[in-house]
Design a protein around this motif. Structure first.
Motif, PDB file in Angstrom:
ATOM      1  N   LEU B  98      34.005  31.264  37.456  1.00  0.00           N
ATOM      2  CA  LEU B  98      34.301  30.993  38.870  1.00  0.00           C
ATOM      3  C   LEU B  98      33.442  31.858  39.784  1.00  0.00           C
ATOM      4  O   LEU B  98      33.274  33.056  39.547  1.00  0.00           O
ATOM      5  N   ARG B  99      32.908  31.223  40.834  1.00  0.00           N
ATOM      6  CA  ARG B  99      32.083  31.924  41.823  1.00  0.00           C
ATOM      7  C   ARG B  99      32.641  31.655  43.206  1.00  0.00           C
ATOM      8  O   ARG B  99      33.337  30.649  43.415  1.00  0.00           O
ATOM      9  N   ASP B 102      33.750  28.085  44.871  1.00  0.00           N
ATOM     10  CA  ASP B 102      34.357  27.138  43.933  1.00  0.00           C
ATOM     11  C   ASP B 102      35.791  26.823  44.346  1.00  0.00           C
ATOM     12  O   ASP B 102      36.451  27.634  44.993  1.00  0.00           O
ATOM     13  N   GLY B 103      36.268  25.669  43.908  1.00  0.00           N
ATOM     14  CA  GLY B 103      37.664  25.307  44.097  1.00  0.00           C
ATOM     15  C   GLY B 103      38.471  25.699  42.868  1.00  0.00           C
ATOM     16  O   GLY B 103      37.938  25.808  41.762  1.00  0.00           O
ATOM     17  N   LEU B 104      39.756  25.935  43.076  1.00  0.00           N
ATOM     18  CA  LEU B 104      40.651  26.257  41.955  1.00  0.00           C
ATOM     19  C   LEU B 104      42.028  25.707  42.304  1.00  0.00           C
ATOM     20  O   LEU B 104      42.572  25.998  43.366  1.00  0.00           O
TER      21      LEU B 104
END
Ligand SMILES: Cc1cc2nc3c(=O)[nH]c(=O)nc-3n(C[C@H](O)[C@H](O)[C@H](O)COP(=O)(O)OP(=O)(O)OC[C@H]3O[C@@H](n4cnc5c(N)ncnc54)[C@H](O)[C@@H]3O)c2cc1C
Lengths: 208, 257
Positions: B98-99, B102-104
């Motif tokens: 994850l950067r 990004d979506g989560l």
């Protein structure tokens, strides 16, 4: 929210190696037996232990540890699913069917309604529709994996209702209250689902 | 078979999955990262609660795990502090892939029992093992937002067991909380071999709980969090020392650790 789930960029995952059809949505298989409980593990002496069914009209029937063991035994092998996402296949238990207990209670005039609440040492409770603890789908168990049920897993005895999320399989169970109307238990009051069917992913209140 | 009626009439709204945006990623220890998330329409949380994270692959395969909220309710954004398990399915994705931007997918907040706020009172006895310190730090961060007078009414102690010094989560922030908000912190390292660590070594035992915790007569609110064997041992020792079982709340992080 969205009907089409959001794809996590670059996520591939570790696929279940065996029996993906036995894994409900959002679950992963573990070979360990993790523990979920809200407080310390209660310790009770078996001499003082009993199991009581309280009927809808105030009557009750009670078994001591030895009396419970004198009832017909069953040894279910079942898959279990915890709301914290782990599932474990082919767990083996020993105990007595809830049908046997309810039949014995009914024979003594202790009758039930559409719901039950399991109550436990340590104050834990959980509610279930009566239909979910009858028909050969629920047990009170004292044996696990060929030995006694360890205290951290609910020993001396716990409920086993494998077709629902495992918080319904109340640890350290001491009895059932039979009720006409539903009454939320410990986790259910705190926002967990009333019924908890893992195949419908009924984790939290308001889930389908 | 008939469906049971909900105990809450009218049917409550479901806890929605929301696509959060990763605003920041920062190291929390040699093995852990903190993700700061912007969650749309976040309803707020209590310190100690957690979220569920869902990762869906291109072909629909999904994995879910729970993560405690590391930030205080007063902070902007929702922070998660994730420890990387090298052979884990989800944690290496969260810490390595994850950067920012990004979506989560997350939903929550979840859990109302392992939760604390200043009005619930104290004294506060927090005992954490490994990443189990995360929800306890959220409680201390929340307490830090209260005024000095409110803090004085809820004195707090943290007993934190980590494997090594480099595995200690948010060491600098723990030192800040210790210095600026009067928290008594005892750190014990179970596998540290380096000579530079002159502090306590070994597991949390009865002696340490008796010495660094509050006496049962002070009736502290105890929150114990970490790997299952750690929580099992500490909660049992607290009860043996005379603490009321109903004042000992636990959160077990599962098979790991
Ligand atoms: C309420 C709650 C709050 C939590 N909060 C936090 C938090 O704040 N921070 C945090 O870091 N964690 C937290 N956790 C733990 C977290 O949910 C995950 O369990 C953790 O991140 C590990 O997930 P994983 O997918 O990386 O590892 P998993 O894939 O789940 O594996 C965990 C371990 O099990 C072993 N394993 C299991 N299955 C297999 C298999 N099939 N093949 C090989 N190995 C296997 C591996 O050795 C691995 O080390 C919390 C858990 C709960 C229940």
């Amino acid at each position: 929210m969205a009907d089409r789930p959001f794809i996590a960029r670059g996520f591939h995952g570790r696929r279940p190696q065996a029996h993906p059809e036995r894994l409900p949505p959002g679950q992963y298989e573990t070979r360990d037996f993790p523990v979920l409980s809200a407080g310390p593990t209660p310790r009770v002496s078996l001499a003082a232990w009993d199991f009581t069914i309280h009927g809808i009209d105030g009557g009750s029937v009670r078994w001591t540890w030895d009396e419970l063991h004198a009832l017909p035994r069953e040894t279910p092998t079942v898959d279990i699913h915890c709301v914290t996402k782990w599932s474990r296949f082919d767990t083996t238990w020993e105990g007595v069917s809830v049908d046997t207990l309810l039949d014995a209670a009914a024979a003594q005039g202790v009758d039930g309604g559409a719901y039950v609440v399991a109550f436990c040492d340590g104050g834990y409770t959980t509610n279930l529709p009566a239909a979910d603890v009858t028909g050969g789908r629920a047990w009170v168990v004292w044996g696990y994996g060929g030995g006694p049920l360890p205290p951290e897993h609910g020993g001396p005895a716990r409920l086993l209702v494998p077709h629902l999320y495992f918080w319904k399989s109340a640890k350290w169970v001491r009895g059932l209250r039979l009720l006409a109307r539903d009454e939320p238990g410990f986790w259910e009051e705190l926002g967990y689902h009333e019924r908890g069917d893992p195949w419908r992913e009924q984790r939290y209140r308001g889930d389908p | 078979m008939s469906e049971p009626r909900p105990a809450v009439p009218g049917g409550p709204a479901p806890l929605a999955w929301r696509v959060a945006t990763v605003r920041g990623v920062s190291p929390a220890s040699a093995h852990a990262r903190t993700l700061v998330l912007d969650v749309p329409a976040w309803p707020g949380h209590r310190a100690g609660q957690h979220v569920d994270v869902r990762l869906v692959a291109e072909d629909g395969y999904q994995a879910q795990r729970s993560y405690s909220i590391a930030s205080a309710p007063e902070d902007t954004g929702v922070s998660l502090t994730v420890e990387r398990l090298d052979d884990g399915e989800v944690s290496p994705y969260l810490t390595d892939v994850l950067r920012p931007g990004d979506g989560l997918e997350v939903r929550g907040p979840i859990g109302g029992y392992f939760a604390w706020d200043v009005v619930a009172g104290g004294p506060l006895l927090l005992v954490g093992g490994g990443s189990g310190v995360v929800p306890l730090l959220a409680m201390l961060r929340h307490r830090a937002h209260a005024g000095a007078a409110a803090r004085a009414r809820v004195p707090a102690r943290l007993i934190y067991s980590a494997r090594t010094l480099e595995a200690v989560i948010d060491r600098a922030d723990i030192e800040r909380l210790e210095g600026a908000t009067e928290v008594d912190v005892v750190l014990t390292l179970t596998r540290e071999t380096g000579m530079e660590w002159t502090g306590r070594r070994g597991r949390v035992d009865r002696g340490l709980l008796a010495e660094a915790g509050w006496p049962p007569s002070a009736a502290p609110r105890a929150f114990v969090c970490g790997p299952t064997p750690f929580v099992e041992a500490v909660a049992t020792m607290l009860v043996e020392l005379g603490h009321e079982p109903r004042h000992v709340r636990t959160e077990r992080f599962g098979p790991t650790g």
